[in-house]
Motif scaffolding. Sequence first.
Motif, PDB file in Angstrom:
ATOM      1  N   ILE A 115       0.872  -1.175   0.000  1.00 46.64           N
ATOM      2  CA  ILE A 115       0.000   0.000   0.000  1.00 46.64           C
ATOM      3  C   ILE A 115       0.905   1.220   0.000  1.00 46.64           C
ATOM      4  O   ILE A 115       1.714   1.387   0.919  1.00 46.64           O
ATOM      5  N   LYS A 116       0.773   2.086  -1.005  1.00 53.11           N
ATOM      6  CA  LYS A 116       1.729   3.196  -1.087  1.00 53.11           C
ATOM      7  C   LYS A 116       1.128   4.413  -1.790  1.00 53.11           C
ATOM      8  O   LYS A 116       0.147   4.325  -2.532  1.00 53.11           O
ATOM      9  N   ASN A 117       1.754   5.567  -1.506  1.00 56.52           N
ATOM     10  CA  ASN A 117       1.491   6.832  -2.202  1.00 56.52           C
ATOM     11  C   ASN A 117       0.079   7.369  -1.974  1.00 56.52           C
ATOM     12  O   ASN A 117      -0.641   7.682  -2.936  1.00 56.52           O
ATOM     13  N   GLU A 134       3.256  -4.288   3.506  1.00 52.19           N
ATOM     14  CA  GLU A 134       4.214  -3.186   3.449  1.00 52.19           C
ATOM     15  C   GLU A 134       3.453  -1.901   3.145  1.00 52.19           C
ATOM     16  O   GLU A 134       2.776  -1.796   2.118  1.00 52.19           O
ATOM     17  N   LEU A 135       3.544  -0.918   4.050  1.00 55.24           N
ATOM     18  CA  LEU A 135       2.909   0.380   3.860  1.00 55.24           C
ATOM     19  C   LEU A 135       4.011   1.432   3.821  1.00 55.24           C
ATOM     20  O   LEU A 135       4.795   1.541   4.776  1.00 55.24           O
ATOM     21  N   ALA A 160       2.898  -8.141  12.062  1.00 58.17           N
ATOM     22  CA  ALA A 160       3.959  -8.520  11.125  1.00 58.17           C
ATOM     23  C   ALA A 160       3.946  -7.680   9.843  1.00 58.17           C
ATOM     24  O   ALA A 160       4.065  -8.203   8.734  1.00 58.17           O
ATOM     25  N   ASN A 161       3.808  -6.357  10.012  1.00 57.42           N
ATOM     26  CA  ASN A 161       3.843  -5.446   8.872  1.00 57.42           C
ATOM     27  C   ASN A 161       5.108  -4.588   8.912  1.00 57.42           C
ATOM     28  O   ASN A 161       5.728  -4.423   9.956  1.00 57.42           O
ATOM     29  N   TRP A 162       5.463  -4.028   7.776  1.00 57.75           N
ATOM     30  CA  TRP A 162       6.597  -3.107   7.674  1.00 57.75           C
ATOM     31  C   TRP A 162       6.057  -1.749   7.245  1.00 57.75           C
ATOM     32  O   TRP A 162       5.477  -1.610   6.169  1.00 57.75           O
ATOM     33  N   ILE A 163       6.230  -0.749   8.095  1.00 56.88           N
ATOM     34  CA  ILE A 163       5.735   0.601   7.848  1.00 56.88           C
ATOM     35  C   ILE A 163       6.940   1.536   7.769  1.00 56.88           C
ATOM     36  O   ILE A 163       7.716   1.642   8.717  1.00 56.88           O
ATOM     37  N   HIS A 164       7.111   2.238   6.649  1.00 62.74           N
ATOM     38  CA  HIS A 164       8.311   3.073   6.477  1.00 62.74           C
ATOM     39  C   HIS A 164       8.042   4.197   5.479  1.00 62.74           C
ATOM     40  O   HIS A 164       7.050   4.200   4.752  1.00 62.74           O
TER      41      HIS A 164
END
Length: 287
Positions: A115-117, A134-135, A160-164
Amino acid sequence: TGWAGSLVPASDSYSFAINQDGVLVINDDAVAQNFSNYDPVTGETTEATVFENFSHDGPIWCATTLPVTLRNFSVIGSTVSPTDGPDYGIICNAPLDGFSPNRFFGGVTIENAEIKNFAKAGIIGYDFNLRYCELHSMGQDGIVVDAKTPLNSIGTTIEANWIHHLGYNTEIFNALEVRKGTGIDIKGNFFDIPHHQAMEVLGEHAGPGNPWGDGVALQIGLGGNVPQGGIKDVLIEDNWINAGIRFLNVVGREPDDGNSDNIPKNVVFRNNRILRGYQVDTPLGAS
C-alpha cells in the motif's frame, strides 16, 4: 514484493464496482457477484470469501457486513508521489471520508499487500486484521485506527507489517495512530521511521537528528482539544521500533468535563525492541 509481477488489474479479476473517483468498492453486492457460495437470503457464505492476486490504482472501500479477505494485492494512490495521491488507501468499516459514524462491522482481513502513495494514510478504520503488509511513501501516517462506535467493535489486529517512509507532506506524522477503539493488538511489526527518511525525498538536510521529521511510531490517543474517547485494551508486543522523536506517545484530553473516557486505559507495552534512543510519553494519567 515478489508476487507483484503476477497481479492483474482488479477490474479484470473480479466484478468490482469502481466509482467515478476511482474507488474500488467491496460491499455485500460485490461478495454476491463474485462468490456463488453467498446466500442473499440469509446473508451467509459457506466458505471464506477471498479476493486475491489483483492490483488497483486508487482507494479501496471495504463496507461489508460479511467477513472478507483481501490477499496478495497492491493498491497505489499515485504514480508520481504521495502529495498527488488520494487521502486514504484502504477504508475499513467507515464511509468514504473515513470519519462519519457507521454500521458495517463485517471484519476485513488484509494480507500480503503493498500500500503506497496516499496523502493522509495507508489504512483508516477499525475491525480489520492487517498482516504481512508493506505500507510506505505516505503523505502523513501509516495506519489510523478510528472506531466511531467502539463498544460494538470486534477488535483490530495489526501484525507482522513493515511501515516506512512517511510524512512527505507534514512535519508531524505517526506510523500507527489510534484515535478511538477497543481490543487492539499490535504485534511483531517493524515501525521504521527515522528522522531522515522524508528529507531524503525532498533533498534537504538528510540525516538523523533533523527536526523536520518528527515521526512518532505509536500514537495512542490525540490529546489537546481533539475529540476522542473509548481507547481501551491495547496490546503492543514484540515489535521493532525505529522512531523519529518518540517510540510511544499515550495521551488523552484534559478531563475537565469529568469524562474519563478521554484517557486511554489498559495499554500494555512489552517485549518490544527500540532501535533508537527516543522517549515515551504517558501524560494525563493514562494507564
